[in-house]
Design an enzyme around this catalytic site. Sequence first.
Site, short mmCIF file in Angstrom:
data_model
loop_
_atom_site.label_atom_id
_atom_site.label_comp_id
_atom_site.label_asym_id
_atom_site.label_seq_id
_atom_site.Cartn_x
_atom_site.Cartn_y
_atom_site.Cartn_z
N LYS A 256 19.03 3.74 13.02
CA LYS A 256 18.58 3.43 11.34
C LYS A 256 19.38 4.65 11.06
O LYS A 256 19.20 6.02 11.19
CB LYS A 256 16.64 3.45 10.85
CG LYS A 256 16.63 3.15 9.51
CD LYS A 256 15.72 3.32 8.75
CE LYS A 256 15.77 3.13 7.10
NZ LYS A 256 13.64 3.18 6.84
N ASP A 261 17.23 5.56 0.71
CA ASP A 261 16.54 4.65 0.00
C ASP A 261 15.14 4.09 -1.06
O ASP A 261 14.46 4.67 -0.91
CB ASP A 261 15.62 4.75 1.44
CG ASP A 261 14.22 3.31 1.99
OD1 ASP A 261 14.00 1.85 0.68
OD2 ASP A 261 12.98 3.08 2.40
N LYS A 268 10.69 2.23 -5.15
CA LYS A 268 9.65 3.16 -4.45
C LYS A 268 9.15 4.27 -5.60
O LYS A 268 9.83 3.52 -6.59
CB LYS A 268 10.28 4.36 -3.82
CG LYS A 268 10.45 3.65 -2.44
CD LYS A 268 11.23 4.76 -1.06
CE LYS A 268 11.13 4.03 0.19
NZ LYS A 268 9.39 3.76 0.82
N ASP A 279 16.49 9.19 5.72
CA ASP A 279 15.96 7.89 5.41
C ASP A 279 17.59 7.67 6.53
O ASP A 279 17.18 6.23 7.64
CB ASP A 279 15.97 6.85 4.94
CG ASP A 279 15.36 5.84 4.99
OD1 ASP A 279 14.44 6.41 6.07
OD2 ASP A 279 15.05 5.16 4.75
N ASP A 338 11.21 -2.69 0.23
CA ASP A 338 11.15 -2.31 0.64
C ASP A 338 10.95 -1.43 2.77
O ASP A 338 11.20 -0.46 2.85
CB ASP A 338 10.15 -0.91 0.00
CG ASP A 338 10.39 0.56 0.02
OD1 ASP A 338 11.20 0.83 0.94
OD2 ASP A 338 8.76 1.07 -0.09
N GLU A 340 12.90 -2.64 4.64
CA GLU A 340 14.29 -2.53 5.07
C GLU A 340 15.17 -1.98 6.16
O GLU A 340 15.67 -2.56 7.43
CB GLU A 340 15.80 -1.90 4.27
CG GLU A 340 15.51 -0.61 4.52
CD GLU A 340 14.71 0.05 4.30
OE1 GLU A 340 13.70 0.41 3.81
OE2 GLU A 340 14.76 1.61 4.64
N ARG A 342 13.56 -2.11 9.59
CA ARG A 342 13.24 -2.79 10.18
C ARG A 342 14.81 -4.21 10.38
O ARG A 342 14.99 -4.71 11.01
CB ARG A 342 12.05 -3.66 10.43
CG ARG A 342 11.52 -4.62 8.89
CD ARG A 342 10.27 -4.18 8.77
NE ARG A 342 9.33 -2.98 8.96
CZ ARG A 342 8.09 -2.95 8.62
NH1 ARG A 342 7.19 -4.26 8.65
NH2 ARG A 342 7.89 -2.03 8.32
N1 BES Z 1 11.79 4.81 5.07
C1 BES Z 1 10.78 4.10 4.77
C2 BES Z 1 9.47 4.99 5.74
C3 BES Z 1 9.30 5.94 5.38
C4 BES Z 1 8.26 6.41 4.38
C5 BES Z 1 9.84 7.20 5.72
C6 BES Z 1 7.50 7.60 4.12
C7 BES Z 1 9.37 8.56 5.43
C8 BES Z 1 8.61 8.88 4.45
C9 BES Z 1 10.73 3.02 4.76
O1 BES Z 1 11.76 2.05 5.04
C10 BES Z 1 9.55 1.34 4.30
O2 BES Z 1 9.58 2.13 2.96
N2 BES Z 1 8.53 1.23 4.76
C11 BES Z 1 7.73 0.98 4.35
C12 BES Z 1 6.90 -0.15 4.87
C13 BES Z 1 6.66 -1.37 4.12
C14 BES Z 1 6.69 -1.39 2.76
C15 BES Z 1 5.47 -1.75 4.89
C16 BES Z 1 6.57 1.87 4.24
O3 BES Z 1 6.27 2.67 4.89
O4 BES Z 1 5.80 2.04 2.85
ZN ZN Z 2 13.59 3.39 5.09
MN MN Z 3 11.84 1.27 2.65
#
Ligand code: BES
Ligand code: ZN
Ligand code: MN
Length: 489
Positions: A256, A261, A268, A279, A338, A340, A342
């Site tokens: 990725k 992000d 966020k 990210d 968010d 994104e 996946r």
């Molecule tokens: N890049 C983030 C995941 C992340 C969050 C990594 C905090 C490290 C620290 C990912 O893109 C994301 O935002 N995931 C969301 C998914 C949710 C919306 C289903 C998350 O984990 O909140």
């Molecule tokens: Zn992300």
């Molecule tokens: Mn995200």
Amino acid sequence: MSNLLKVHNINDNWQKSLDKSLSLGIYDDLKLNRQLQGVNRLLGRAISHNLSAGIIKGKLGEVTRIVGKKGSVAYVFGLGKKSQLTPEILRAASAGVAKACISDKIESVTFMMPIEAKDKLMSQAAAEGLVLGSYQFEEFKSNNDEAFEMSSASIFGGVEKAVNKGAVIASSVCFARNLENRPGNIATPTHLAKNAENISKASDVKVTVFDRKEFTEMGMGALAGVASGTEEPPKFIIMEYFKGPKSEKPKILVGKGLTFDSGGISIKPAAKMDEMKFDMCGSGVVLGVMRAISILKPKMNVVGIIPSTENMSGDKAYRPGDILTAYNKKTIEVLNTDAEGRLILADALSYACKNYDPEYILDFATLTGAVVVALGHVATGIMGTDPSLIADIKQSSCMTGEKVWEFPLWDEYLDQVKSKIADVKNLGTGGQAGTIAGGAFLKSFVDEGVSWCHFDIAGSAWGDKKLTYQNPGSATGEVIRLVIDLLKI
Ligand code: BES
Ligand code: ZN
Ligand code: MN
């Protein structure tokens, strides 16, 4: 300031190192073996004095600075129980020595291998620790008088080939750490593509980069959807290394490369949003491994694939509710912009399945905050389709000290990513089992029968692990060493 420490093996004349500095280990039985006795004598019994003063205890993590009569410096590091010495302990010890040298502004050090642990694995670990432990990220300090870098280290009595291999692997980890530590305005998708191209120069790695127009026309609707909110040019990067037999199926590494992000329209919270520069650490793993491969030149077939973009909001951005069509023609209902990572991986995984006949696919992604809740910064969450691949990964995890923990991908979880109006949705159900929901979503973009494992490195890619060979708040480059071990390079 980004010269890496140079490490090499020596087999004689360590005594000369006393002009500079020397380091050697002691177990917690505090016995002076012939190595310690020799150095002790040359230092005018300074080690004995520290022992009787109770300063040296031989404990793990301990590094004692000893100044001999003529001003020569030695570092005595604790090795704990003699019967329990592992490569991981030695890696942490040599990294601790490097850190002590840096704080004392010592240019160069000789690291003496423990008498009873001079094999290949131990030699490699000692070299890795010296390089990883001396890593500092100082690129953006314009006037940094305090900065000090070590220039070289010698390992006395190691296995030369293994020392050199450890140095290459660790320098590749540091290369990845540099990319990962750079912020979103510097480490853009274009920057990642340039770094891939640099690796390909003068090596057997072939790099192809598709831009927005190209990958959109190829049908990568999920990557295109995420990238629609940014003018920063997104890239789909492919790195091919085919030096194995033609009949050998390639191993595919997908990372990725989300260079920042913001969450997109599902934005966020402000706190810690800066950390979302990390990210793209999944792409760092792929670039780090491919760099090591380009130098070590193993006879094998490996392909790296990096979907890369920012995730931003704005009037061009994709929306919650949008339906995207991925490279394999599956439709995705976007319920949260968010989630994104996946999406961009969906295109990369289906591209890998369609255009290669993979032996296996590994993907690396800072995918979910939920994995930090589950495992903290201690371990990487893994899940996949092939128990024997997972077993090999766990074995490499033990060999390298990079911890992984497996989550299940039972049918119940696969059901949770089914959409009422499209093939799949990019959220699980009710925010439950968030890390597994991410894995379950990805699985629907891996063709039936393909051996695949997903690494959720959101907790391990950076953070606060108290390891001497990592720095708090800085990218770790974790799982690069694990993957190199798995590939049997
Ligand atoms: N890049 C983030 C995941 C992340 C969050 C990594 C905090 C490290 C620290 C990912 O893109 C994301 O935002 N995931 C969301 C998914 C949710 C919306 C289903 C998350 O984990 O909140
Ligand atoms: Zn992300
Ligand atoms: Mn995200």
